[in-house]
Design a protein around this motif. Structure first.
Motif, PDB file in Angstrom:
ATOM      1  N   ALA A   9       1.821  57.956  63.789  1.00 45.55           N
ATOM      2  CA  ALA A   9       1.652  56.913  64.799  1.00 45.55           C
ATOM      3  C   ALA A   9       1.305  55.593  64.129  1.00 45.55           C
ATOM      4  N   THR A  10       1.699  54.519  64.791  1.00 47.48           N
ATOM      5  CA  THR A  10       1.244  53.181  64.424  1.00 47.48           C
ATOM      6  C   THR A  10       0.703  52.544  65.694  1.00 47.48           C
ATOM      7  N   VAL A  11      -0.383  51.819  65.545  1.00 51.03           N
ATOM      8  CA  VAL A  11      -1.045  51.184  66.683  1.00 51.03           C
ATOM      9  C   VAL A  11      -1.363  49.743  66.310  1.00 51.03           C
ATOM     10  N   ALA A  12      -0.979  48.821  67.179  1.00 54.10           N
ATOM     11  CA  ALA A  12      -1.333  47.410  67.003  1.00 54.10           C
ATOM     12  C   ALA A  12      -1.910  46.928  68.330  1.00 54.10           C
ATOM     13  N   ARG A  13      -3.185  46.533  68.322  1.00 59.94           N
ATOM     14  CA  ARG A  13      -3.848  46.055  69.536  1.00 59.94           C
ATOM     15  C   ARG A  13      -4.545  44.740  69.233  1.00 59.94           C
ATOM     16  N   HIS A  14      -4.515  43.851  70.224  1.00 56.63           N
ATOM     17  CA  HIS A  14      -5.197  42.564  70.114  1.00 56.63           C
ATOM     18  C   HIS A  14      -5.905  42.286  71.439  1.00 56.63           C
ATOM     19  N   ARG A  15      -7.171  41.922  71.392  1.00 57.53           N
ATOM     20  CA  ARG A  15      -7.941  41.592  72.596  1.00 57.53           C
ATOM     21  C   ARG A  15      -8.673  40.279  72.375  1.00 57.53           C
ATOM     22  N   GLU A  16      -8.698  39.456  73.403  1.00 61.02           N
ATOM     23  CA  GLU A  16      -9.532  38.256  73.418  1.00 61.02           C
ATOM     24  C   GLU A  16     -10.448  38.398  74.612  1.00 61.02           C
ATOM     25  N   ILE A  17     -11.745  38.531  74.345  1.00 60.02           N
ATOM     26  CA  ILE A  17     -12.714  38.804  75.394  1.00 60.02           C
ATOM     27  C   ILE A  17     -13.805  37.748  75.359  1.00 60.02           C
ATOM     28  N   ASN A  18     -14.174  37.266  76.547  1.00 56.64           N
ATOM     29  CA  ASN A  18     -15.234  36.286  76.706  1.00 56.64           C
ATOM     30  C   ASN A  18     -16.351  36.941  77.524  1.00 56.64           C
ATOM     31  N   SER A  40       3.458  53.245  68.677  1.00 58.00           N
ATOM     32  CA  SER A  40       4.638  54.073  68.421  1.00 58.00           C
ATOM     33  C   SER A  40       4.144  55.404  67.889  1.00 58.00           C
ATOM     34  N   GLN A  41       4.702  56.474  68.436  1.00 58.15           N
ATOM     35  CA  GLN A  41       4.264  57.800  68.032  1.00 58.15           C
ATOM     36  C   GLN A  41       5.479  58.708  67.876  1.00 58.15           C
ATOM     37  N   SER A  42       5.396  59.621  66.917  1.00 56.91           N
ATOM     38  CA  SER A  42       6.504  60.513  66.648  1.00 56.91           C
ATOM     39  C   SER A  42       5.947  61.859  66.192  1.00 56.91           C
ATOM     40  N   ARG A  43       6.641  62.911  66.578  1.00 53.78           N
ATOM     41  CA  ARG A  43       6.254  64.227  66.083  1.00 53.78           C
ATOM     42  C   ARG A  43       7.498  65.087  65.916  1.00 53.78           C
ATOM     43  N   VAL A  44       7.417  65.979  64.959  1.00 55.10           N
ATOM     44  CA  VAL A  44       8.493  66.935  64.712  1.00 55.10           C
ATOM     45  C   VAL A  44       8.100  68.220  65.429  1.00 55.10           C
ATOM     46  N   THR A  45       8.996  68.742  66.258  1.00 56.43           N
ATOM     47  CA  THR A  45       8.713  69.948  67.030  1.00 56.43           C
ATOM     48  C   THR A  45       8.960  71.201  66.194  1.00 56.43           C
ATOM     49  N   ARG A  46       8.688  72.344  66.762  1.00 55.97           N
ATOM     50  CA  ARG A  46       8.866  73.626  66.059  1.00 55.97           C
ATOM     51  C   ARG A  46      10.313  73.875  65.640  1.00 55.97           C
ATOM     52  N   ASN A  47      11.271  73.337  66.410  1.00 55.11           N
ATOM     53  CA  ASN A  47      12.683  73.540  66.045  1.00 55.11           C
ATOM     54  C   ASN A  47      13.231  72.377  65.216  1.00 55.11           C
ATOM     55  N   ASP A  48      12.329  71.618  64.580  1.00 53.54           N
ATOM     56  CA  ASP A  48      12.669  70.516  63.674  1.00 53.54           C
ATOM     57  C   ASP A  48      13.369  69.340  64.334  1.00 53.54           C
ATOM     58  N   SER A  49      13.257  69.201  65.658  1.00 47.93           N
ATOM     59  CA  SER A  49      13.758  67.982  66.290  1.00 47.93           C
ATOM     60  C   SER A  49      12.604  66.975  66.350  1.00 47.93           C
ATOM     61  N   THR A  50      12.931  65.708  66.430  1.00 43.74           N
ATOM     62  CA  THR A  50      11.914  64.659  66.473  1.00 43.74           C
ATOM     63  C   THR A  50      11.827  64.102  67.882  1.00 43.74           C
ATOM     64  N   TYR A  53       8.194  58.020  70.935  1.00 41.55           N
ATOM     65  CA  TYR A  53       8.100  57.056  72.029  1.00 41.55           C
ATOM     66  C   TYR A  53       7.362  55.819  71.572  1.00 41.55           C
ATOM     67  N   THR A  54       7.560  54.758  72.334  1.00 42.14           N
ATOM     68  CA  THR A  54       6.863  53.499  72.102  1.00 42.14           C
ATOM     69  C   THR A  54       6.226  53.070  73.421  1.00 42.14           C
ATOM     70  N   ILE A  55       4.993  52.586  73.335  1.00 37.78           N
ATOM     71  CA  ILE A  55       4.298  52.026  74.498  1.00 37.78           C
ATOM     72  C   ILE A  55       4.009  50.557  74.192  1.00 37.78           C
ATOM     73  N   VAL A  56       4.432  49.680  75.092  1.00 37.06           N
ATOM     74  CA  VAL A  56       4.110  48.262  74.990  1.00 37.06           C
ATOM     75  C   VAL A  56       3.264  47.938  76.210  1.00 37.06           C
ATOM     76  N   GLY A  57       2.093  47.355  75.977  1.00 38.69           N
ATOM     77  CA  GLY A  57       1.192  47.130  77.101  1.00 38.69           C
ATOM     78  C   GLY A  57       0.473  45.807  77.053  1.00 38.69           C
ATOM     79  N   ARG A  85      -4.125  47.213  83.531  1.00 38.55           N
ATOM     80  CA  ARG A  85      -3.283  47.468  82.357  1.00 38.55           C
ATOM     81  C   ARG A  85      -1.874  47.763  82.836  1.00 38.55           C
ATOM     82  N   THR A  86      -0.911  47.152  82.189  1.00 37.07           N
ATOM     83  CA  THR A  86       0.496  47.444  82.452  1.00 37.07           C
ATOM     84  C   THR A  86       1.082  48.021  81.175  1.00 37.07           C
ATOM     85  N   LEU A  87       1.661  49.213  81.297  1.00 33.98           N
ATOM     86  CA  LEU A  87       2.203  49.925  80.148  1.00 33.98           C
ATOM     87  C   LEU A  87       3.663  50.266  80.399  1.00 33.98           C
ATOM     88  N   THR A  88       4.517  49.966  79.431  1.00 36.98           N
ATOM     89  CA  THR A  88       5.924  50.372  79.499  1.00 36.98           C
ATOM     90  C   THR A  88       6.152  51.381  78.388  1.00 36.98           C
TER      91      THR A  88
END
Length: 136
Positions: A9-18, A40-50, A53-57, A85-88
């Motif tokens: 997985a890779t995670v990039a988050r930015h917050r500006e809070i007052n 972005s997250q990825s995993r290999v399943t038991r049958n070697d398929s990948t 998914y990506t979440i943009v929020g 929060r809005t997540l796609t």
């Protein structure tokens, strides 16, 4: 980025809070802010398929008012305000690759441990003590 066995997985988050109410003898503090994220997250399943998914929020914190001390009559739960929060989510590989879904989640505080939430218009009550949600 993080990898553990068949999962990565890779995670990039930015917050500006007052936060207001930090100086003096205020009995409440108010939190406002915005943020964005890409996961972005990825995993290999038991049958070697990948499967990947990506979440943009994005997030908006609107006047979430917190009691400073319980001796001021607060119980520790936010008195008012909301967080939206809005997540796609886009499936980028696997059997449903290309499928996209957007969810908008709004949590509205009322000073209790059971604030209300809305997920794409569906209403819920959140139990912050027991970490559960009840659909209406």
């Amino acid at each position: 980025a993080r990898t553990h066995g068949p999962w990565s997985a890779t995670v990039a988050r930015h917050r500006e809070i007052n936060i207001t109410g930090l100086a003096g003898i205020e009995t409440t503090r108010a939190v406002n802010g915005t943020g964005n994220e890409t996961v972005s997250q990825s995993r290999v399943t038991r049958n070697d398929s990948t499967r990947s998914y990506t979440i943009v929020g994005s997030s908006v914190i609107t006047n979430v008012v917190m009691p400073v001390r319980s001796s001021d009559g607060g119980n520790g739960w936010p008195i008012s305000g909301s967080i939206t929060r809005t997540l796609t989510i886009t499936l980028t590989s696997g059997p449903n690759a290309g499928k996209t879904e957007t969810r908008t989640i709004t949590l509205t505080f009322d000073g209790t441990s059971t604030p209300t939430a809305s997920v794409n218009g569906q209403q819920f009550t959140i139990d912050c003590v027991n970490h559960t949600a009840t659909r209406h």
